[in-house]
Design an enzyme around this catalytic site. Structure first.
Site, mmCIF file in Angstrom:
data_model
loop_
_atom_site.group_PDB
_atom_site.id
_atom_site.type_symbol
_atom_site.label_atom_id
_atom_site.label_comp_id
_atom_site.label_asym_id
_atom_site.label_seq_id
_atom_site.Cartn_x
_atom_site.Cartn_y
_atom_site.Cartn_z
ATOM 1 N N ASP A 71 0.920 -1.185 -0.025
ATOM 2 C CA ASP A 71 0.109 -0.122 0.094
ATOM 3 C C ASP A 71 0.764 1.270 -0.036
ATOM 4 O O ASP A 71 0.450 2.553 -0.106
ATOM 5 C CB ASP A 71 -1.032 -0.153 1.054
ATOM 6 C CG ASP A 71 -0.454 -0.001 2.430
ATOM 7 O OD1 ASP A 71 1.028 0.031 2.644
ATOM 8 O OD2 ASP A 71 -1.054 0.022 3.418
ATOM 9 N N SER A 72 2.161 0.958 -0.020
ATOM 10 C CA SER A 72 3.116 2.369 -0.119
ATOM 11 C C SER A 72 2.691 2.818 -1.423
ATOM 12 O O SER A 72 3.238 4.114 -1.990
ATOM 13 C CB SER A 72 4.463 1.756 -0.068
ATOM 14 O OG SER A 72 4.701 0.819 -0.846
ATOM 15 N N ASP A 113 -1.075 -6.089 -0.212
ATOM 16 C CA ASP A 113 -1.497 -5.653 1.002
ATOM 17 C C ASP A 113 -2.981 -5.182 1.121
ATOM 18 O O ASP A 113 -3.659 -4.853 0.175
ATOM 19 C CB ASP A 113 -0.982 -4.071 1.215
ATOM 20 C CG ASP A 113 0.295 -4.330 1.944
ATOM 21 O OD1 ASP A 113 0.473 -5.180 2.745
ATOM 22 O OD2 ASP A 113 1.030 -3.221 1.875
ATOM 23 N N LYS A 115 -1.204 -9.304 3.017
ATOM 24 C CA LYS A 115 -0.119 -8.905 4.014
ATOM 25 C C LYS A 115 -1.307 -7.987 4.994
ATOM 26 O O LYS A 115 -2.155 -7.275 4.177
ATOM 27 C CB LYS A 115 0.980 -7.884 3.516
ATOM 28 C CG LYS A 115 1.855 -7.555 4.772
ATOM 29 C CD LYS A 115 3.029 -6.966 4.584
ATOM 30 C CE LYS A 115 3.290 -5.672 3.795
ATOM 31 N NZ LYS A 115 2.709 -4.608 4.659
ATOM 32 N N GLU A 139 -0.956 -5.631 8.412
ATOM 33 C CA GLU A 139 -0.217 -4.868 9.623
ATOM 34 C C GLU A 139 -1.024 -5.028 11.008
ATOM 35 O O GLU A 139 -2.176 -5.173 10.981
ATOM 36 C CB GLU A 139 -0.273 -3.144 9.452
ATOM 37 C CG GLU A 139 0.615 -2.883 8.099
ATOM 38 C CD GLU A 139 0.869 -1.311 8.309
ATOM 39 O OE1 GLU A 139 0.450 -0.615 9.218
ATOM 40 O OE2 GLU A 139 1.225 -1.053 6.953
ATOM 41 N N GLU A 196 9.509 -4.146 10.619
ATOM 42 C CA GLU A 196 9.868 -2.909 9.974
ATOM 43 C C GLU A 196 10.478 -1.873 11.089
ATOM 44 O O GLU A 196 9.915 -1.859 12.141
ATOM 45 C CB GLU A 196 8.744 -2.147 9.174
ATOM 46 C CG GLU A 196 8.798 -0.606 8.551
ATOM 47 C CD GLU A 196 7.973 -0.164 7.768
ATOM 48 O OE1 GLU A 196 7.008 -0.818 7.116
ATOM 49 O OE2 GLU A 196 8.400 1.101 7.223
HETATM 50 O O1 KIV Z 1 3.602 -1.150 1.732
HETATM 51 C C1 KIV Z 1 4.753 -1.419 1.542
HETATM 52 O O2 KIV Z 1 5.425 -1.371 0.481
HETATM 53 C C2 KIV Z 1 5.429 -2.228 2.634
HETATM 54 C C3 KIV Z 1 6.723 -2.783 2.966
HETATM 55 C C4 KIV Z 1 6.922 -3.602 3.813
HETATM 56 C C5 KIV Z 1 7.557 -2.366 1.792
HETATM 57 O O3 KIV Z 1 4.640 -2.602 3.598
#
Ligand code: KIV
Length: 276
Positions: A49-50, A88, A118, A120, A187
């Site tokens: 999500d970056s 993400d 993924k 968080e 991270e």
């Molecule tokens: O959103 C992202 O790119 C990440 C990283 C771990 C690079 O969560």
């Protein structure tokens, strides 16, 4: 062709099996051309999500939507063949309940064809990680610095320098490991804490600003090629610096268009002469 000779993409279970064998290599991918370039070199690509900050110019990842993640997930799947692709879950698509997380994750898997999601979070997300993995959705965890929490944590500084922070990261990583994540991103975490966690967990750890002690490494691709220069954290290394090369190409194009030297004859269609 025999069934055995069909090569398949790396699966989340293959990534997990690399722990203790060799370091796991990962980078972010958001588009088809970049996915094509990364595919031979990484074990898994993360559609992170970056992309909200890197591609869309947002101030944080909080504004990223499911539709954005799905569109970019599809693009990355089209550009890759061998690497495992993880997408993400964006902010707001999974924190409310494990059922909401399942709906969002299932939609991502169905609409993109990727192999895993993924999310968080630490101990507070463990029940959700267990719920997803028990129902066929491999999960990559993400502990330590969690960018989606920027509004409550207030920034992007590295963590684990005092006992309170270090204990929280240890607890979070253990909870996500026990819940069945196939790997865990750590991270922005100081080396001794990342090392201790990596040694103690069943799942491999994937570090970003968390030292060489992790079982693998991930970075944002635009950071390592120098095309995202809004800020450069200490843990980023420029393996190439493409921004000046790109600027030069754009300037040369503009100059040639203005001078009418581009397009030249070789870039121009002509009507072929008719022969008798
Ligand atoms: O959103 C992202 O790119 C990440 C990283 C771990 C690079 O969560």
């Amino acid at each position: 062709m025999s069934v055995q000779s069909v090569k398949r993409r790396l699966a989340p279970s293959d990534i997990a099996a690399f722990k203790g064998v060799r370091p796991i290599v990962s980078l972010t991918a958001y588009t088809t051309p970049i996915a094509k370039l990364l595919d031979p070199h990484v074990d898994f690509m993360l559609v992170g999500d970056s992309l909200g900050m890197v591609l869309y110019g947002l101030d944080s990842t909080v504004g990223v939507t499911m539709d954005m993640m799905i569109a970019h997930g599809q693009a990355v799947m089209r550009g890759s063949r061998d690497a495992c692709v993880v997408v993400d879950l964006p902010f707001g698509s999974y924190q409310e309940s494990k059922e909401q997380a399942f709906r969002s994750a299932a939609r991502i898997l169905k609409e993109t064809g990727c192999s895993a999601v993924k999310l968080e979070g630490g101990a507070e997300m463990a029940e959700t990680v267990d719920f997803l993995t028990q129902r066929g959705i491999p999960v990559l965890g993400h502990v330590g610095l969690m960018p989606q929490l920027v509004n409550t944590t207030g920034g992007y500084r590295s963590l684990g320098r005092n006992d309170k922070e270090a204990n929280k990261i240890r607890r979070d990583a253990k909870a996500i490991d026990d819940a069945g994540a196939f790997a865990i991103v750590i991270e922005g975490t100081v080396e001794p804490v990342a090392r201790e966690i990596s040694t103690g967990l069943r799942a491999p750890t994937i570090g970003i600003g968390a030292s060489p002690a992790c079982d693998g490494q991930i970075l944002v691709t635009d950071d390592i090629i120098g095309t995202f220069n809004d800020f450069k954290p200490r843990f980023v290394k420029h393996f190439a610096n493409l921004a000046p090369l790109m600027s030069e190409a754009f300037a040369n194009y503009a100059a040639e268009v203005k001078a009418r030297t581009f397009p030249s004859a070789e870039h121009t269609f002509q009507v072929k002469n008719k022969t008798a």
